[in-house]
Motif scaffolding. Structure first.
Motif, PDB file in Angstrom:
ATOM      1  N   ASP A  18      22.339  26.106  42.202  1.00 12.11           N
ATOM      2  CA  ASP A  18      22.878  26.421  40.878  1.00 12.11           C
ATOM      3  C   ASP A  18      21.865  27.290  40.142  1.00 12.11           C
ATOM      4  OD1 ASP A  18      24.254  26.532  38.544  1.00 12.11           O
ATOM      5  OD2 ASP A  18      24.280  24.381  38.156  1.00 12.11           O
ATOM      6  N   VAL A  32      27.132  31.641  36.176  1.00  7.96           N
ATOM      7  CA  VAL A  32      27.078  31.570  37.633  1.00  7.96           C
ATOM      8  C   VAL A  32      26.553  30.191  38.002  1.00  7.96           C
ATOM      9  CG1 VAL A  32      26.071  32.476  39.753  1.00  7.96           C
ATOM     10  CG2 VAL A  32      26.654  34.041  37.896  1.00  7.96           C
ATOM     11  N   VAL A  47      26.889  28.232  43.694  1.00  9.89           N
ATOM     12  CA  VAL A  47      27.251  29.423  44.467  1.00  9.89           C
ATOM     13  C   VAL A  47      27.587  29.072  45.912  1.00  9.89           C
ATOM     14  CG1 VAL A  47      25.856  30.938  43.031  1.00  9.89           C
ATOM     15  CG2 VAL A  47      24.834  29.888  45.047  1.00  9.89           C
ATOM     16  N   ASP A  72      31.388  39.516  45.980  1.00 10.14           N
ATOM     17  CA  ASP A  72      30.979  38.463  45.047  1.00 10.14           C
ATOM     18  C   ASP A  72      29.484  38.477  44.787  1.00 10.14           C
ATOM     19  OD1 ASP A  72      33.567  37.663  44.851  1.00 10.14           O
ATOM     20  OD2 ASP A  72      33.358  35.838  46.057  1.00 10.14           O
ATOM     21  N   ASN A  73      28.693  38.974  45.745  1.00 16.51           N
ATOM     22  CA  ASN A  73      27.236  38.921  45.645  1.00 16.51           C
ATOM     23  C   ASN A  73      26.612  40.271  45.307  1.00 16.51           C
ATOM     24  OD1 ASN A  73      27.666  36.329  46.502  1.00 16.51           O
ATOM     25  ND2 ASN A  73      26.211  36.386  48.186  1.00 16.51           N
ATOM     26  N   TYR A 121      31.546  38.031  41.479  1.00  6.81           N
ATOM     27  CA  TYR A 121      31.818  36.722  40.881  1.00  6.81           C
ATOM     28  C   TYR A 121      30.566  35.855  40.774  1.00  6.81           C
ATOM     29  CZ  TYR A 121      33.854  32.101  40.195  1.00  6.81           C
ATOM     30  OH  TYR A 121      34.158  30.852  39.708  1.00  6.81           O
ATOM     31  N   GLN A 122      29.630  35.977  41.711  1.00  3.13           N
ATOM     32  CA  GLN A 122      28.406  35.179  41.619  1.00  3.13           C
ATOM     33  C   GLN A 122      27.153  36.059  41.718  1.00  3.13           C
ATOM     34  OE1 GLN A 122      29.143  32.289  44.762  1.00  3.13           O
ATOM     35  NE2 GLN A 122      28.182  33.600  46.309  1.00  3.13           N
ATOM     36  N   HIS A 169      23.919  37.662  40.439  1.00  4.25           N
ATOM     37  CA  HIS A 169      22.944  37.059  39.539  1.00  4.25           C
ATOM     38  C   HIS A 169      21.597  37.731  39.745  1.00  4.25           C
ATOM     39  CE1 HIS A 169      19.862  33.825  38.732  1.00  4.25           C
ATOM     40  NE2 HIS A 169      20.517  33.840  37.601  1.00  4.25           N
ATOM     41  N   VAL A 203      31.112  38.289  34.862  1.00  2.00           N
ATOM     42  CA  VAL A 203      31.297  38.120  36.310  1.00  2.00           C
ATOM     43  C   VAL A 203      32.690  38.584  36.726  1.00  2.00           C
ATOM     44  CG1 VAL A 203      29.636  36.242  36.508  1.00  2.00           C
ATOM     45  CG2 VAL A 203      32.027  35.720  35.972  1.00  2.00           C
ATOM     46  N   HIS A 246      38.859  33.224  40.643  1.00  2.00           N
ATOM     47  CA  HIS A 246      37.712  34.047  40.266  1.00  2.00           C
ATOM     48  C   HIS A 246      38.025  35.042  39.151  1.00  2.00           C
ATOM     49  CE1 HIS A 246      35.488  33.482  44.396  1.00  2.00           C
ATOM     50  NE2 HIS A 246      35.734  32.348  43.758  1.00  2.00           N
TER      51      HIS A 246
END
Length: 719
Positions: A411, A417, A420, A429-430, A455-456, A458, A482, A517
């Motif tokens: 996490d 986010v 994951v 997504d990455n 979406y994730q 970070h 995101v 998502h």
């Protein structure tokens, strides 16, 4: 969006900006210097130098029709070293009377004032001393008394005053710089006070006035303890809060390497790459545990090896930072490293690696829970400047520290986010990226580009800050929300010497349509936002320095499910924000702001907009060097919203305050504010005593001030 666009065009606009410094009056052995910097596209400009410890927040310049000015008073017969900072970019003054190397391959401006107040020849340089130490401090001390103006737990507005809290706030940072030997500079940074709760004298239901004053009196026996946690905890009480030094940061800087160490709340050494701040200097070494970091960076001579070998065509810098700060709590081990190359002074490339590992000594190297690869490029092709960044995340799972050894999802330290997937089906997504180009083609200034965020996606070491000093580098402001993609432009045109027009549209939509998502409720929704603006210089018309400028922002949703919620209505198109500023003469500023607070998307459904906020603010420079500020706010209820007396929200509010620099040598500023159901002032910190705005509207939701009255007084010292 405007933060990103400003970052895209700031350096380009700065390169063509004019700067000047001239002498003012002489008084009591001090001389006035008036600095000016012309850049109508800048949103914020500060003057930094040896007179304020190179603090970007200490001396903000005033915008007067696109020309930013600041008056500085120094001892007659002395000199100052300085630079301008425009929207975070450090700018040298090409017209400075004299200059000196800044230690980073650039130049600082140097200006000397003679005993009779004129700009004269540079002072003879002192011979290097074997050992010397200079002291810098930024200290903020304040008192706040707060009352509630609502009853029944804030559910019913009454207008009556009820005591809520009172307390003292302390922030103090000390920095010692100097030479351990003639060739080895060192510095030591201490945070001796970090407390801004303002409830250590009285807090309704938990701390009586008597107990609060008792703690204050006992705090005189242990002032650093009291200044940090606001109490005088009994050391024999196992549950008592023990005192701690806010943070510690120190380092050694040689011509070959620079080494910096930090602990607790010390911020990591920052880094920028093209469009992005990839290491946020506000990222703490550890806010929960002690944490810490050791940062190694190349020095000037080591970096010059490649430069000498290539005839100055290529300059390389690099850094490696080992830390226990990958989660900001001070528990998870991590590192970041970067290498940057400047090619021919026109192109720069940057590569960075971030890693987050285990959170215990035993598992420090067993878990690799996050790895970020970041690349950046900036290039100048005549009047065209291109910037691009790309980010790729690689995630792993971590094992529980309990006996079960259960594998759990990692996490990241980000509110948008979490949990994951280490190997998502959709590799987008990455990933995240931002690419744009800016063109200065008189009379036009044009920026166009696009960005997307998975979406994730970070970025370690960049946080989603909510305090005033943290918001500039927010993760979502840089990467975007995101699972979105955005295409944007910013076009400005100087129609005449007096009139400038501009427009900044963007279009945003989901990046993917993967189930669960979607940023928007309807996966096919497209959000359109357009923001026209104008600036008109009235100086010739009125015969004095005067201007008016403004903007309006409209938003549109294409899908019915994502229409904007306004009371019991839903709207596909709204006016989300507007602002107007009028400067009738130097020293007087009037501002109107409209904040419609557009709320949409599945992540924001919990907060439905019941009203809009209209604000009117004014600042006036009066005799004795005092700046007076006042403002009023009116909340406009949307259709179907109950009466204000039932909602607990005040329909109106007002505020006023004043500030005065009482000592230029020590940079001591005294300020005081009173607010009633409306608070346009910055919180306790580096911006205390000033309006806290995003353009001309309040840069935060003002709900929290809707049923509060506050009296604040404080003093800022920046020496």
């Amino acid at each position: 969006m405007k933060k990103i666009l400003a970052a895209c065009s700031a350096l380009l606009a700065a390169s063509a900006a004019a700067a000047d410094v001239r002498a003012g009056n002489v008084q009591d052995g001090t001389a006035e210097l008036i600095f000016s910097y012309e850049n109508p596209e800048a949103e914020k400009v500060s003057l930094v130098g040896d007179f304020n410890g190179w603090n970007m927040e200490a001396d903000a310049m005033e915008n007067d029709g696109g020309t930013w000015t600041l008056s500085l008073r120094i001892l007659a017969g002395s000199s100052v070293t300085y630079k301008f900072v425009a929207d975070g970019n450090w700018i040298s003054d090409p017209n400075a009377p004299d200059s000196s190397d800044d230690g980073f391959g650039g130049k600082n401006g140097v200006v000397t004032v003679t005993a009779d107040g004129k700009i004269g020849k540079p002072l003879p340089k002192e011979k290097p001393r074997e050992q010397h130490v200079e002291f810098h401090t930024w200290t903020n001390i304040g008192f706040q008394n707060c009352w509630t103006t609502a009853k029944n737990g804030g559910e019913e507005y009454s207008g009556d005053f009820s005591e809520d809290s009172a307390g003292l706030g302390f922030k103090s940072y000390w920095k010692f710089t100097g030479n351990a030997t003639p060739s080895v500079p060192i510095f030591l940074e201490l945070a001796t006070a970090e407390n801004e709760s303002f409830s250590n004298i009285y807090e309704k239901g938990s701390l009586s006035w008597g107990d609060g004053f008792r703690d204050f009196a006992l705090g005189l026996f242990s002032p650093i303890s009291y200044a940090n946690d606001g109490t005088s905890a009994d050391l024999d009480d196992d549950d008592g809060d023990l005192s701690y030094l806010g943070h510690l940061k120190f380092g050694i800087s040689s011509p070959y390497v620079k080494y910096t160490m930090g602990w607790k709340y010390a911020g990591l050494p920052g880094h920028t790459s093209a469009n992005w701040t990839t290491v946020d200097p506000e990222w703490e070494a550890g806010y929960e545990a002690t944490g810490g970091f050791g940062h190694l960076e190349t020095g000037e001579k080591l970096g010059s090896i490649i430069a000498d070998a290539t005839g100055g065509a290529v300059k390389v810098t690099a850094a490696l930072s080992l830390n226990r700060s990958a989660d900001r709590k001070g528990r998870r081990f991590g590192l970041y490293s970067w290498i940057s190359a400047d090619i021919l002074g026109k192109h720069s490339v940057d590569f960075q690696y971030n890693g987050a590992y285990g959170d215990t000594n035993e598992r420090a190297f067993d878990d690799i829970v996050e790895a970020d690869l970041i690349a950046g490029y900036k290039g100048a092709f005549g009047p065209l400047t291109v910037k691009a960044n790309a980010l790729a995340n690689f995630y792993g799972n971590s094992k529980s520290t309990g006996e079960s050894g259960k594998v759990v999802r990692y996490d990241p330290d980000s509110p948008d986010v979490g949990g994951v997937e280490w190997n998502p089906d959709n590799k987008l997504d990455n990933l995240a990226a931002n690419a744009n180009a800016s063109l200065d083609w008189a009379p036009f200034r044009i920026v166009m580009g696009g960005r997307f965020r998975g979406y994730q996606a970070h970025m370690l070491y960049v946080k989603e800050g909510y305090q005033e000093e943290e918001q500039e580098n927010q993760l979502s402001r840089q990467l975007g929300p995101v699972n979105t993609q955005r295409y944007f432009a910013d076009i400005g045109c100087s129609v005449s010497d007096a009139l400038s027009l501009g427009i900044a549209p963007y279009m945003q939509m989901n990046l993917t349509k993967d189930e669960g998502h979607s940023f928007y409720k309807d996966t096919g929704n497209i959000e359109f936002v357009v923001r026209p603006r104008f600036f008109y210089d009235l100086s010739k018309t009125l015969g004095r320095k005067s201007s008016v400028d403004g903007y309006i922002e409209g938003s549109f949703m294409s899908a019915d499910d994502d229409r904007y919620a306004r009371g019991n209505e839903s709207r596909s198109a709204i006016i989300s924000e507007a602002g107007l500023r009028f400067i009738p003469r130097s020293g007087i500023t009037l501002m109107y702001g409209f904040n419609g607070n557009p709320t949409h998307g599945v992540y924001y459904d919990a907060k439905v907009q019941d009203y809009a906020l209209h604000s009117l603010l004014a600042s006036l420079d009066v005799p004795l060097g005092i700046t007076v500020m006042a403002g009023a706010g009116i909340r406009q209820a949307y259709s179907g919203v109950g009466d204000f007396s039932e909602t607990g929200i005040s329909p109106w509010g007002f505020a006023f305050g004043a500030r005065k620099v009482i000592d230029r040598t020590w940079n001591v500023t005294l300020h005081g504010e009173f607010s009633y159901n409306f608070d346009p002032f910055a919180g306790f910190g580096s911006m205390s005593g000033k309006f806290f705005l995003r353009d001309y509207v309040l840069d935060r939701d003002n709900d929290w001030a809707a049923n509060l009255a506050k009296l604040r007084i404080g003093v800022n010292i920046d020496f």
